[in-house]
Design an enzyme around this catalytic site. Structure first.
Site, PDB file in Angstrom:
ATOM      1  N   GLU A  22       0.875  -1.183   0.000  1.00 18.64           N
ATOM      2  CA  GLU A  22       0.000   0.000   0.000  1.00 18.64           C
ATOM      3  C   GLU A  22       0.918   1.241   0.000  1.00 18.64           C
ATOM      4  O   GLU A  22       1.973   1.224   0.653  1.00 18.64           O
ATOM      5  CB  GLU A  22      -0.826  -0.061   1.299  1.00 18.64           C
ATOM      6  CG  GLU A  22      -1.793   1.062   1.547  1.00 18.64           C
ATOM      7  CD  GLU A  22      -2.504   0.868   2.914  1.00 18.64           C
ATOM      8  OE1 GLU A  22      -1.996   0.112   3.774  1.00 18.64           O
ATOM      9  OE2 GLU A  22      -3.570   1.487   3.107  1.00 18.64           O
ATOM     10  N   LYS A  39      -9.703   1.749  -1.827  1.00 19.67           N
ATOM     11  CA  LYS A  39      -9.868   1.052  -0.538  1.00 19.67           C
ATOM     12  C   LYS A  39     -11.228   1.338   0.105  1.00 19.67           C
ATOM     13  O   LYS A  39     -11.603   2.498   0.307  1.00 19.67           O
ATOM     14  CB  LYS A  39      -8.742   1.480   0.402  1.00 19.67           C
ATOM     15  CG  LYS A  39      -8.693   0.753   1.735  1.00 19.67           C
ATOM     16  CD  LYS A  39      -7.451   1.211   2.512  1.00 19.67           C
ATOM     17  CE  LYS A  39      -7.235   0.444   3.796  1.00 19.67           C
ATOM     18  NZ  LYS A  39      -5.994   0.874   4.487  1.00 19.67           N
ATOM     19  N   CYS A  80      -4.925  -3.624   2.560  1.00 19.30           N
ATOM     20  CA  CYS A  80      -4.613  -3.675   3.988  1.00 19.30           C
ATOM     21  C   CYS A  80      -5.824  -3.941   4.873  1.00 19.30           C
ATOM     22  O   CYS A  80      -6.369  -5.036   4.874  1.00 19.30           O
ATOM     23  CB  CYS A  80      -3.863  -2.409   4.391  1.00 19.30           C
ATOM     24  SG  CYS A  80      -2.890  -2.681   5.899  1.00 19.30           S
ATOM     25  N   VAL A 117       0.121  -2.391  10.647  1.00 24.62           N
ATOM     26  CA  VAL A 117       0.743  -1.997  11.914  1.00 24.62           C
ATOM     27  C   VAL A 117       0.218  -2.846  13.082  1.00 24.62           C
ATOM     28  O   VAL A 117       0.911  -3.036  14.069  1.00 24.62           O
ATOM     29  CB  VAL A 117       0.552  -0.494  12.223  1.00 24.62           C
ATOM     30  CG1 VAL A 117       1.381   0.355  11.269  1.00 24.62           C
ATOM     31  CG2 VAL A 117      -0.910  -0.083  12.148  1.00 24.62           C
TER      32      VAL A 117
HETATM   33  C1  ACM Z   1      -3.862  -0.267   7.130  1.00 22.81           C
HETATM   34  O1  ACM Z   1      -4.961  -0.421   6.615  1.00 22.81           O
HETATM   35  N1  ACM Z   1      -2.905   0.420   6.536  1.00 22.81           N
HETATM   36  C2  ACM Z   1      -3.581  -0.836   8.451  1.00 22.81           C
END
Ligand code: ACM
Length: 271
Positions: free
Chosen positions: A38, A109, A142, A169
């Site tokens: 990402e 996203k 992510c 993270v």
């Molecule tokens: C994320 O979606 N970058 C944790």
């Protein structure tokens, strides 16, 4: 299909430098599908909308998508990679798919994580699956993984492989992917980054690495270390993902009872 990922530590804001680094790292790679993290060429921790505006690019006309398209064409390679997208007045956390004929498509996203919500709009493309010469490729980004509806939607749309650009993270994703892949009988290629960013007050954001390729039966085929750069590829077989039989009398998709879980597609919570 030879599929893989590149895990590394980009330098925040140095798009051209990061791009050069990635292009050089993958120069000798022989793969059909390469997944990059990402925000792979910008870094992650934006601190203002002005900064987002300065580093976001139009898709497909911006330099990052153009460079990826050129690399795809040169190496006969499909690439999925995350970048901040500028579209009119909006910014999206997006990922592009490029292939041997250049740009193929973009996914924005759906589930924004933490302070992404301050600067980016929730994605409006919906989940997408592209039927390519190497197999059917779906994308989630992510934190989308945290919502089982993401992977389920991609699987129902026919994905063989879910490309998963990430900047993880929280610690939970690598050990959760086997269950998600088994529940949906798809491959996943999670490309995470390493290193940390301390661009504002407070504890640093530490990225957990551990990029991995997970098989439709939940096997972790390969996992990178938490803090090392890694370029890993291996052979996967999209046909395996198309077999949804669980027993001779059970099929993962044909046995579904959507009328029993209608609430999942509604925007309400019963308490
Ligand atoms: C994320 O979606 N970058 C944790």
């Amino acid at each position: 299909m030879k599929a893989g990922f590149y895990q590394y530590c980009p330098v925040f804001g140095k798009t051209e430098e990061n791009l050069r680094r990635v292009l050089s790292a993958v120069r000798d790679t022989d793969a059909d599908l390469l997944v990059l993290p990402e925000f792979f060429a910008t870094g992650y921790q934006f601190v203002s909308r002005e900064e987002v505006a300065g580093l976001s690019e139009k898709i497909p006309d911006g330099q990052t998508t153009q460079a990826l398209s050129a690399l795809s064409q040169k190496k006969n390679l499909h690439i999925v990679a995350g970048l901040p997208e500028k579209a009119g007045e909006q910014f999206y956390n997006s990922a592009v798919l490029t292939g041997p004929d250049g740009f193929i498509g973009v996914y924005r996203k759906t589930h924004l994580f933490f302070e992404e919500k301050l600067f980016f709009s929730p994605g409006d493309t919906g989940f997408q699956v592209w039927d390519t010469v190497i197999g059917r490729i779906g994308i989630m980004i992510c934190f989308d993984w945290y919502f089982p509806e993401s992977m389920r939607t991609l699987a129902l749309m026919g994905a063989d492989v879910v490309a998963h650009p990430s900047n993880l993270v929280l610690p939970h994703c690598p050990n959760s992917m086997p269950v998600l892949c088994r529940e949906n009988r798809v491959y996943a290629v999670t490309a995470n980054r390493i290193g940390q960013e301390t661009r504002k007050e407070g504890p640093p954001l530490r990225f957990i690495g551990q990029s991995q390729i997970t098989a439709p039966d939940g096997t972790i085929l390969v996992r990178a270390l938490a803090d090392n750069e890694a370029l890993l590829t291996l052979d996967i077989d999209p046909a395996v993902a198309r077999n949804k039989a669980v027993t001779s009398l059970n099929n993962l998709f044909e046995d579904r009872r959507p009328e029993m879980y209608r609430i999942i597609s509604e925007n309400r919570i019963l308490r």
